[in-house]
Design a protein around this motif. Structure first.
Motif, mmCIF file in Angstrom:
data_model
loop_
_atom_site.group_PDB
_atom_site.id
_atom_site.type_symbol
_atom_site.label_atom_id
_atom_site.label_comp_id
_atom_site.label_asym_id
_atom_site.label_seq_id
_atom_site.Cartn_x
_atom_site.Cartn_y
_atom_site.Cartn_z
ATOM 1 N N ASP A 1 45.384 35.455 54.174
ATOM 2 C CA ASP A 1 45.772 36.107 55.321
ATOM 3 C C ASP A 1 46.221 37.552 55.131
ATOM 4 O O ASP A 1 45.795 38.006 54.132
ATOM 5 C CB ASP A 1 46.573 35.421 56.212
ATOM 6 N N SER A 2 46.979 38.166 55.976
ATOM 7 C CA SER A 2 47.482 39.620 55.546
ATOM 8 C C SER A 2 48.079 39.768 54.259
ATOM 9 O O SER A 2 47.789 40.783 53.582
ATOM 10 C CB SER A 2 48.533 40.015 56.774
ATOM 11 N N THR A 3 48.784 38.770 53.579
ATOM 12 C CA THR A 3 49.513 38.827 52.175
ATOM 13 C C THR A 3 48.413 38.950 51.202
ATOM 14 O O THR A 3 48.755 39.392 50.298
ATOM 15 C CB THR A 3 50.492 37.967 51.883
ATOM 16 N N THR A 4 47.133 38.451 51.344
ATOM 17 C CA THR A 4 46.117 38.553 50.587
ATOM 18 C C THR A 4 45.193 39.674 50.774
ATOM 19 O O THR A 4 44.783 40.473 49.642
ATOM 20 C CB THR A 4 45.377 37.110 50.597
ATOM 21 N N ILE A 5 44.643 39.828 51.754
ATOM 22 C CA ILE A 5 44.044 41.157 52.030
ATOM 23 C C ILE A 5 44.741 42.265 51.684
ATOM 24 O O ILE A 5 44.093 43.628 50.858
ATOM 25 C CB ILE A 5 43.336 41.287 53.313
ATOM 26 N N GLY A 6 45.973 42.437 52.016
ATOM 27 C CA GLY A 6 46.772 43.667 51.705
ATOM 28 C C GLY A 6 46.640 44.853 52.497
ATOM 29 O O GLY A 6 45.651 44.808 53.326
ATOM 30 N N SER A 7 47.561 45.837 52.388
ATOM 31 C CA SER A 7 47.207 47.203 53.199
ATOM 32 C C SER A 7 46.881 48.345 52.284
ATOM 33 O O SER A 7 47.192 48.151 50.849
ATOM 34 C CB SER A 7 48.682 47.287 53.983
ATOM 35 N N ALA A 8 46.302 49.041 53.126
ATOM 36 C CA ALA A 8 46.182 50.448 52.472
ATOM 37 C C ALA A 8 47.113 50.862 51.535
ATOM 38 O O ALA A 8 48.400 51.166 51.931
ATOM 39 C CB ALA A 8 45.706 51.913 53.538
ATOM 40 N N GLY A 9 46.971 51.415 50.308
ATOM 41 C CA GLY A 9 48.101 52.094 49.310
ATOM 42 C C GLY A 9 48.530 50.768 48.628
ATOM 43 O O GLY A 9 49.528 51.177 47.878
ATOM 44 N N GLU A 10 48.365 49.589 48.789
ATOM 45 C CA GLU A 10 48.892 48.506 47.826
ATOM 46 C C GLU A 10 47.956 48.287 46.648
ATOM 47 O O GLU A 10 46.779 48.382 46.930
ATOM 48 C CB GLU A 10 49.049 47.356 48.742
ATOM 49 N N HIS A 11 48.441 47.373 45.748
ATOM 50 C CA HIS A 11 47.799 46.830 44.837
ATOM 51 C C HIS A 11 47.354 45.472 45.171
ATOM 52 O O HIS A 11 45.951 45.134 44.936
ATOM 53 C CB HIS A 11 48.480 46.783 43.441
ATOM 54 N N THR A 12 48.153 44.735 45.751
ATOM 55 C CA THR A 12 47.818 43.216 46.346
ATOM 56 C C THR A 12 47.904 42.361 45.029
ATOM 57 O O THR A 12 47.894 42.710 44.030
ATOM 58 C CB THR A 12 46.387 43.308 46.877
ATOM 59 N N TRP A 13 48.491 41.056 45.459
ATOM 60 C CA TRP A 13 48.450 40.113 44.504
ATOM 61 C C TRP A 13 47.041 39.715 43.669
ATOM 62 O O TRP A 13 47.016 39.185 42.982
ATOM 63 C CB TRP A 13 49.359 38.832 45.014
ATOM 64 N N ARG A 14 46.002 40.143 44.549
ATOM 65 C CA ARG A 14 44.652 39.730 44.142
ATOM 66 C C ARG A 14 44.490 40.449 42.927
ATOM 67 O O ARG A 14 43.930 40.168 41.762
ATOM 68 C CB ARG A 14 43.645 40.180 44.960
ATOM 69 N N TYR A 15 44.991 41.856 42.661
ATOM 70 C CA TYR A 15 44.793 42.743 41.749
ATOM 71 C C TYR A 15 45.706 42.014 40.469
ATOM 72 O O TYR A 15 45.321 41.985 39.569
ATOM 73 C CB TYR A 15 45.192 44.164 42.002
ATOM 74 N N ARG A 16 46.982 41.849 40.809
ATOM 75 C CA ARG A 16 47.616 41.124 39.631
ATOM 76 C C ARG A 16 47.169 40.129 38.976
ATOM 77 O O ARG A 16 47.059 39.725 37.884
ATOM 78 C CB ARG A 16 49.114 40.634 40.183
ATOM 79 N N MET A 17 46.627 39.245 40.060
ATOM 80 C CA MET A 17 45.938 38.117 39.306
ATOM 81 C C MET A 17 44.484 38.310 38.624
ATOM 82 O O MET A 17 44.360 37.668 37.340
ATOM 83 C CB MET A 17 45.541 36.974 40.656
ATOM 84 N N TRP A 18 43.896 39.247 39.264
ATOM 85 C CA TRP A 18 42.719 39.486 38.378
ATOM 86 C C TRP A 18 43.255 40.119 36.953
ATOM 87 O O TRP A 18 42.541 39.841 35.828
ATOM 88 C CB TRP A 18 42.075 40.853 38.909
ATOM 89 N N GLU A 19 44.175 41.042 36.847
ATOM 90 C CA GLU A 19 44.628 41.506 35.617
ATOM 91 C C GLU A 19 45.110 40.310 34.645
ATOM 92 O O GLU A 19 44.823 40.452 33.382
ATOM 93 C CB GLU A 19 46.037 42.335 35.823
ATOM 94 N N HIS A 20 45.786 39.296 35.352
ATOM 95 C CA HIS A 20 46.134 38.269 34.419
ATOM 96 C C HIS A 20 44.959 37.416 34.024
ATOM 97 O O HIS A 20 45.042 37.061 32.763
ATOM 98 C CB HIS A 20 47.025 37.196 35.409
ATOM 99 N N LEU A 21 44.056 36.993 34.792
ATOM 100 C CA LEU A 21 42.916 36.520 34.413
ATOM 101 C C LEU A 21 42.159 37.069 33.224
ATOM 102 O O LEU A 21 41.598 36.749 32.272
ATOM 103 C CB LEU A 21 42.050 36.188 35.684
ATOM 104 N N ARG A 22 41.838 38.560 33.376
ATOM 105 C CA ARG A 22 41.341 39.427 32.536
ATOM 106 C C ARG A 22 42.125 39.332 31.198
ATOM 107 O O ARG A 22 41.296 39.376 30.045
ATOM 108 C CB ARG A 22 41.515 40.788 32.915
#
Length: 227
Positions: A9-30
Protein backbone atom coordinates in the motif's frame (compact mmCIF):
# COMPACT_ATOMS: atom_id res chain seq x y z
CA UNK A 1 17.84 -16.08 -11.05
CA UNK A 2 15.45 -15.23 -8.23
CA UNK A 3 12.75 -12.70 -9.01
CA UNK A 4 11.16 -10.59 -6.26
CA UNK A 5 7.98 -8.51 -6.41
CA UNK A 6 6.99 -5.93 -3.79
CA UNK A 7 3.24 -5.80 -3.16
CA UNK A 8 1.85 -3.16 -0.86
CA UNK A 9 0.00 0.00 0.00
CA UNK A 10 1.16 3.57 0.62
CA UNK A 11 4.04 2.52 2.88
CA UNK A 12 5.42 0.43 0.02
CA UNK A 13 4.88 2.64 -3.01
CA UNK A 14 6.28 5.59 -1.04
CA UNK A 15 6.05 9.31 -1.77
CA UNK A 16 8.07 11.59 -3.99
CA UNK A 17 11.43 12.38 -2.42
CA UNK A 18 11.68 9.17 -0.38
CA UNK A 19 13.99 6.19 -0.70
CA UNK A 20 11.24 3.68 0.35
CA UNK A 21 11.74 0.40 2.20
CA UNK A 22 11.81 -1.25 -1.22
CA UNK A 23 15.10 0.48 -1.85
CA UNK A 24 16.49 -0.57 1.52
CA UNK A 25 15.50 -4.17 0.79
CA UNK A 26 17.08 -4.07 -2.65
CA UNK A 27 20.33 -2.81 -1.14
CA UNK A 28 20.24 -5.62 1.40
CA UNK A 29 19.59 -8.31 -1.23
CA UNK A 30 22.30 -6.86 -3.46
CA UNK A 31 24.83 -7.06 -0.66
CA UNK A 32 23.87 -10.39 0.95
CA UNK A 33 21.97 -12.67 -1.39
CA UNK A 34 25.07 -14.15 -2.96
CA UNK A 35 23.71 -14.44 -6.47
CA UNK A 36 21.87 -12.60 -9.22
CA UNK A 37 18.28 -11.53 -8.71
CA UNK A 38 15.71 -9.22 -10.26
CA UNK A 39 13.03 -6.89 -8.89
CA UNK A 40 9.90 -7.16 -11.05
CA UNK A 41 6.41 -5.71 -11.23
CA UNK A 42 3.98 -3.76 -13.42
CA UNK A 43 4.42 -0.32 -11.82
CA UNK A 44 7.39 1.99 -11.26
CA UNK A 45 6.23 5.35 -9.92
CA UNK A 46 6.07 6.93 -6.48
CA UNK A 47 3.01 8.73 -5.16
CA UNK A 48 3.03 12.51 -5.55
CA UNK A 49 1.08 13.88 -2.57
CA UNK A 50 0.88 17.37 -4.08
CA UNK A 51 -0.79 16.02 -7.23
CA UNK A 52 -2.68 13.23 -5.41
CA UNK A 53 -1.56 10.68 -7.98
CA UNK A 54 1.15 8.01 -8.47
CA UNK A 55 3.06 10.01 -11.08
CA UNK A 56 6.44 10.79 -9.52
CA UNK A 57 9.80 9.28 -10.46
CA UNK A 58 11.75 11.48 -8.04
CA UNK A 59 13.37 9.29 -5.40
CA UNK A 60 15.45 10.76 -2.59
CA UNK A 61 18.81 12.31 -3.46
CA UNK A 62 21.52 9.70 -3.38
CA UNK A 63 19.31 6.84 -4.55
CA UNK A 64 21.46 4.43 -6.53
CA UNK A 65 20.49 4.80 -10.22
CA UNK A 66 20.80 1.01 -10.56
CA UNK A 67 17.83 0.52 -8.21
CA UNK A 68 15.01 -1.26 -10.10
CA UNK A 69 11.83 0.75 -9.51
CA UNK A 70 9.41 -2.07 -10.36
CA UNK A 71 6.65 -2.96 -7.87
CA UNK A 72 2.95 -3.66 -7.43
CA UNK A 73 1.99 -1.11 -4.78
CA UNK A 74 -0.55 1.67 -4.57
CA UNK A 75 -1.55 4.51 -2.28
CA UNK A 76 -4.89 3.56 -0.72
CA UNK A 77 -4.80 -0.01 -2.02
CA UNK A 78 -5.14 -3.12 0.11
CA UNK A 79 -5.74 -6.84 -0.09
CA UNK A 80 -9.12 -6.33 -1.75
CA UNK A 81 -7.54 -4.23 -4.48
CA UNK A 82 -4.54 -6.47 -5.10
CA UNK A 83 -6.39 -9.79 -5.14
CA UNK A 84 -7.92 -9.10 -8.59
CA UNK A 85 -4.54 -7.93 -9.95
CA UNK A 86 -2.11 -10.50 -8.65
CA UNK A 87 -2.83 -13.33 -11.11
CA UNK A 88 -1.95 -11.21 -14.14
CA UNK A 89 1.02 -9.65 -12.34
CA UNK A 90 2.46 -13.07 -11.49
CA UNK A 91 1.73 -14.37 -14.97
CA UNK A 92 3.37 -11.40 -16.69
CA UNK A 93 6.38 -10.89 -14.41
CA UNK A 94 7.00 -14.41 -13.03
CA UNK A 95 8.15 -13.54 -9.49
CA UNK A 96 9.56 -16.31 -7.32
CA UNK A 97 8.99 -14.37 -4.09
CA UNK A 98 6.25 -11.87 -3.19
CA UNK A 99 7.19 -9.41 -0.44
CA UNK A 100 3.82 -8.22 0.85
CA UNK A 101 2.81 -5.38 3.17
CA UNK A 102 -0.96 -4.94 3.07
CA UNK A 103 -3.94 -4.72 5.39
CA UNK A 104 -3.85 -1.39 7.22
CA UNK A 105 -5.82 0.42 4.54
CA UNK A 106 -8.35 -2.44 4.34
CA UNK A 107 -9.06 -2.29 8.06
CA UNK A 108 -9.04 1.49 8.12
CA UNK A 109 -11.44 2.12 5.26
CA UNK A 110 -12.83 -0.93 3.51
CA UNK A 111 -13.24 -4.26 5.31
CA UNK A 112 -13.21 -5.74 8.79
CA UNK A 113 -10.78 -8.38 9.96
CA UNK A 114 -12.79 -11.37 8.72
CA UNK A 115 -13.40 -10.02 5.23
CA UNK A 116 -9.79 -8.87 4.97
CA UNK A 117 -8.61 -12.37 5.88
CA UNK A 118 -10.91 -13.73 3.19
CA UNK A 119 -9.21 -11.42 0.68
CA UNK A 120 -5.82 -12.76 1.77
CA UNK A 121 -7.02 -16.25 0.84
CA UNK A 122 -8.33 -14.96 -2.46
CA UNK A 123 -5.00 -13.26 -3.17
CA UNK A 124 -3.04 -16.46 -2.48
CA UNK A 125 -5.36 -18.52 -4.67
CA UNK A 126 -5.05 -16.06 -7.54
CA UNK A 127 -1.27 -15.82 -7.26
CA UNK A 128 -0.90 -19.61 -7.25
CA UNK A 129 -3.17 -19.92 -10.27
CA UNK A 130 -0.46 -18.13 -12.25
CA UNK A 131 2.59 -19.32 -10.28
CA UNK A 132 2.05 -22.60 -8.43
CA UNK A 133 5.50 -22.37 -6.80
CA UNK A 134 5.47 -18.71 -5.85
CA UNK A 135 6.60 -17.91 -2.30
CA UNK A 136 4.89 -15.39 -0.02
CA UNK A 137 6.53 -13.28 2.69
CA UNK A 138 3.87 -11.28 4.54
CA UNK A 139 4.28 -8.50 7.07
CA UNK A 140 1.61 -8.33 9.79
CA UNK A 141 -0.28 -5.06 9.97
CA UNK A 142 1.66 -2.46 11.92
CA UNK A 143 -0.90 -0.36 13.84
CA UNK A 144 -0.76 3.32 12.98
CA UNK A 145 -1.49 6.38 15.08
CA UNK A 146 -5.25 5.82 14.80
CA UNK A 147 -4.94 2.79 17.05
CA UNK A 148 -3.85 5.07 19.92
CA UNK A 149 -7.17 6.89 19.98
CA UNK A 150 -9.56 4.31 18.52
CA UNK A 151 -9.71 1.13 20.65
CA UNK A 152 -12.11 -0.56 18.24
CA UNK A 153 -9.69 -0.08 15.38
CA UNK A 154 -6.78 -1.31 17.50
CA UNK A 155 -8.77 -4.44 18.36
CA UNK A 156 -9.60 -5.02 14.70
CA UNK A 157 -5.92 -4.80 13.76
CA UNK A 158 -5.02 -7.28 16.49
CA UNK A 159 -7.79 -9.65 15.40
CA UNK A 160 -6.72 -9.47 11.77
CA UNK A 161 -3.12 -10.26 12.66
CA UNK A 162 -4.36 -13.34 14.52
CA UNK A 163 -6.41 -14.38 11.50
CA UNK A 164 -3.46 -13.67 9.21
CA UNK A 165 -1.26 -16.04 11.22
CA UNK A 166 -3.94 -18.74 11.02
CA UNK A 167 -4.40 -18.14 7.30
CA UNK A 168 -0.67 -18.41 6.66
CA UNK A 169 -0.55 -21.69 8.58
CA UNK A 170 -3.61 -23.07 6.77
CA UNK A 171 -2.40 -22.17 3.28
CA UNK A 172 1.29 -22.94 3.70
CA UNK A 173 2.53 -25.75 1.49
CA UNK A 174 6.02 -27.02 0.63
CA UNK A 175 6.03 -25.98 -3.01
CA UNK A 176 4.51 -22.54 -2.31
CA UNK A 177 5.30 -21.52 1.27
CA UNK A 178 3.68 -18.67 3.18
CA UNK A 179 6.05 -17.00 5.58
CA UNK A 180 4.82 -14.48 8.14
CA UNK A 181 7.43 -12.02 9.35
CA UNK A 182 7.80 -10.81 12.91
CA UNK A 183 6.68 -7.24 13.58
CA UNK A 184 9.35 -4.71 12.57
CA UNK A 185 11.95 -4.75 15.36
CA UNK A 186 11.81 -1.67 17.57
CA UNK A 187 9.35 0.15 15.33
CA UNK A 188 8.24 3.42 16.98
CA UNK A 189 5.54 5.53 15.35
CA UNK A 190 6.89 8.68 16.99
CA UNK A 191 10.41 8.32 15.61
CA UNK A 192 10.10 5.95 12.64
CA UNK A 193 7.21 7.67 10.81
CA UNK A 194 6.54 11.24 9.75
CA UNK A 195 2.78 11.15 10.33
CA UNK A 196 2.08 8.12 12.50
CA UNK A 197 1.77 5.85 9.45
CA UNK A 198 4.34 6.42 6.71
CA UNK A 199 7.99 5.58 7.38
CA UNK A 200 10.93 7.88 7.79
CA UNK A 201 14.33 6.47 6.75
CA UNK A 202 14.70 4.72 10.11
CA UNK A 203 11.30 3.11 9.58
CA UNK A 204 12.24 2.05 6.06
CA UNK A 205 15.24 0.19 7.46
CA UNK A 206 13.13 -1.52 10.11
CA UNK A 207 10.49 -2.65 7.62
CA UNK A 208 13.18 -4.10 5.36
CA UNK A 209 14.74 -5.78 8.41
CA UNK A 210 11.51 -7.62 9.16
CA UNK A 211 11.45 -9.18 5.70
CA UNK A 212 15.18 -9.88 5.61
CA UNK A 213 15.16 -11.57 9.00
CA UNK A 214 12.24 -13.82 8.11
CA UNK A 215 13.78 -14.98 4.83
CA UNK A 216 17.19 -15.52 6.35
CA UNK A 217 15.88 -17.53 9.30
CA UNK A 218 13.30 -19.62 7.44
CA UNK A 219 14.89 -20.12 4.05
CA UNK A 220 18.56 -19.23 4.42
CA UNK A 221 17.98 -16.51 1.85
CA UNK A 222 20.38 -13.63 2.43
CA UNK A 223 21.37 -12.66 5.97
CA UNK A 224 19.98 -10.75 8.90
CA UNK A 225 19.56 -7.08 8.07
CA UNK A 226 22.32 -4.61 8.83
CA UNK A 227 21.38 -0.96 8.39
Amino acid sequence: MLRFMFVGDSTTIGSAGEHTWRYRMWEHLRDTLGGPFRIVGPRETLYDQARDAPVSREYAPGTDPAFPRAHLAGWGEGWQHMAPLIRSAVSDHRPDVLLISLGLIDLGFYTGADDTAHNVRRFVTEARAAGPRVRFVILPVVPNIRADSDPAFAAEVARFNELLAKTAADLDEPRSPLLLTSPPPGYDLATDTYDGTHPLPSGEHKLAAAFAGAMSQAWGMGTEYRA
